[in-house]
Design a protein around this motif. Structure first.
Motif, PDB file in Angstrom:
ATOM      1  N   SER A 305      40.257  35.172  50.955  1.00 61.46           N
ATOM      2  CA  SER A 305      39.742  35.825  49.749  1.00 61.46           C
ATOM      3  C   SER A 305      40.555  35.454  48.521  1.00 61.46           C
ATOM      4  N   ASN A 309      39.546  34.538  44.560  1.00 60.80           N
ATOM      5  CA  ASN A 309      39.563  35.748  43.747  1.00 60.80           C
ATOM      6  C   ASN A 309      40.176  35.457  42.381  1.00 60.80           C
ATOM      7  N   SER A 451      29.176  35.303  52.248  1.00 65.62           N
ATOM      8  CA  SER A 451      30.635  35.271  52.284  1.00 65.62           C
ATOM      9  C   SER A 451      31.138  34.608  53.561  1.00 65.62           C
ATOM     10  N   ALA A 460      35.062  35.942  48.061  1.00 68.00           N
ATOM     11  CA  ALA A 460      35.993  37.004  47.670  1.00 68.00           C
ATOM     12  C   ALA A 460      35.312  38.357  47.492  1.00 68.00           C
TER      13      ALA A 460
END
Length: 483
Positions: A305, A309, A451, A460
């Motif tokens: 992630s 991010n 995802s 993320a």
């Protein structure tokens, strides 16, 4: 005296010559030894060099198919053609050196005196091949049976050893089904992969599980009262994870087939499901030659992630929306577990129409607001794992609703039942609060599916790590990723 002196000098001369001879001989032996040693070393080096020079390598480029290990051997050595690679949606033709022209296939007999690079030639499955495959399934399938075909990208029998499929009639316990075997080996084909077989008319008495991955003696019946259930769930499970309790690692999470839809594509009265690794959400009821990519083929294991991010959270957050006027100055509130409050059609499960028909009762209790447990489409009976935020789950619809079509619940009828509840409640000045769960979702939610497919735009949206911090983190498929 002269004679003695002469004799002594003569003897000394002989000794000197003898000593010189020994030294000379010794030096010659070392030199010879060095030469021999040097010659032997040179011979060995020459032998190794010649041997290495005569060893060549054939490198394989599968062009989207499964990988094939290179072949290294001495020139002239006998070589064997490797097992054909597999590529979903394609048929392997042969190996060629001339990529693009594909004129002469490489012959695997003896290693040539050169390195070789080979490219796989593929042919997309034709409509005739697809039709022939479906016809063969129709001929071999049994009526009133369900066959779930699962194709992994590395479509070998060994690839399926750690997988099986958990199947259950909606809202009931299920049973584990192993892949069909032939001569003790999991049977596969180049179209659907491996498959399980479920006798929909049989009452299984070895259903359920004990939390350690073992079958129990619970009853599983897909046709109670000799009528096929409306909905069947299936979960493609990674068997090693079943010893960890009730949260099993799977490929894609729970999936559901509507038997009414599946029957429209039935083959000889049998139902079929076709699912592909990492793409199980796109399962179909008939094989159509669909082609999917493996998003993890070139993944380095670091798609976490934090890598994606890049959200700037330093700004001022948006103000919280004002409370709706409908909720101001409200008195008594009543929370309703929708699935267990009121059943309007007698199917044993609470529904929204049941709440509408109970509004007079709620009004008699001076209720001014009702708070519903989640009613959007989800995987569970409680609804706290949302799949679709925009639609009401049909399981909360009613067969006796005026919006149902010939007694059949549809997505549209379920949505209409909810709108009818809002309208009827407002007439009584009763506010309806929807429980909107946005802290987490179902793994079947489209956002999560994107995802887990390593889509950088959505990766993320959820927390992904490559280690399991504690029991609250769950592994995805058999990859080293936890969410």
């Amino acid at each position: 005296m002269r004679k003695r002196k002469t004799l002594i000098l003569f003897l000394l001369g002989i000794l000197t010559l003898t000593g010189c001879g020994k030294n000379s001989s010794s030096e010659d032996a070392v030199s010879s030894s060095d030469v021999v040693s040097s010659s032997e070393t040179s011979s060995e080096e020459t032998s190794v060099s010649v041997s290495e020079a005569e060893r060549y390598t054939i490198t394989f480029y599968s062009e989207g198919g499964t990988s094939v290990n290179p072949i290294t051997a001495e020139a002239g050595a006998a070589i064997t053609k490797p097992d054909n690679p597999v590529r979903q949606g394609y048929t392997f033709v042969d190996w060629f050196e001339d990529k693009g022209t594909w004129e002469v296939a490489f012959v695997f007999d003896f290693m040539p005196e050169r390195d070789v690079v080979l490219y796989a030639k593929w042919q997309a499955q034709t409509l005739d091949e697809i039709e022939a495959y479906n016809n063969s399934l129709a001929a071999s399938s049994k009526p009133n049976h369900l066959y779930i075909h699962y194709l992994r990208f590395n479509n070998t029998a060994e690839e399926y050893n750690n997988w099986d499929i958990w199947v259950w009639p909606d809202r009931h316990t299920g049973r584990m089904f192993d892949f069909v075997k032939e001569d003790g080996v999991i049977k596969t084909d180049n179209y659907g992969g491996a498959m399980i077989e479920v006798d929909l008319g049989n009452i299984y008495t070895d259903g359920g599980h004990d939390g350690n991955g073992n079958k129990t003696d619970e009853t599983v019946n897909f046709s109670p009262n000799e009528k096929l259930v409306d909905k069947i769930g299936f979960l493609i499970t990674y068997k090693p994870s079943r010893s960890q309790g009730t949260h099993w690692t799977s490929d894609g999470g729970d999936k559901f087939l509507l038997t009414k839809d599946a029957l429209e594509y039935a083959l000889n009265g049998s139902l079929h499901i076709f699912a592909v690794q990492e793409n199980t959400r796109n399962f179909t009821y008939r094989y159509g030659g669909e082609v999917y990519d493996n998003p993890y083929e070139f993944d380095d294991g670091n798609s976490l992630s934090a890598k994606y991010n890049d959200v700037d959270s330093s700004g001022t957050p948006d103000a919280v929306s004002a409370t709706s006027p409908l909720m101001k100055n409200k008195g008594v509130g009543y929370q309703i577990m929708v699935g267990s409050f009121a059943d309007s059609d007698g199917d044993g499960f609470g529904d929204i129409r049941g709440i509408t028909l109970s509004l007079d009762y709620l009004e008699s209790l001076n209720v001014e607001a009702i708070w519903l447990t989640p009613v959007q489409i989800s995987d569970s009976y409680h609804g706290y794992d949302t799949i679709d935020y925009y639609n009401i789950d049909p399981k909360f619809g009613s067969k006796t609703s005026p919006h149902a079509i010939d007694g059949e619940i549809t997505q549209e009828s379920a949505n209409a039942d909810y709108l009818e509840l809002l309208s009827a409640a407002r007439e009584r000045n009763i506010a309806v609060v929807m429980d909107l769960v946005i802290n987490h979702t179902s793994i079947n939610n489209l956002l999560f599916q994107e995802s887990l497919s390593l889509n950088p735009e959505y990766r993320a949206y959820y927390h992904w790590r490559n280690f399991k911090e504690n029991s609250n983190w769950y592994q995805y498929s058999n990859y080293n990723y936890y969410y």
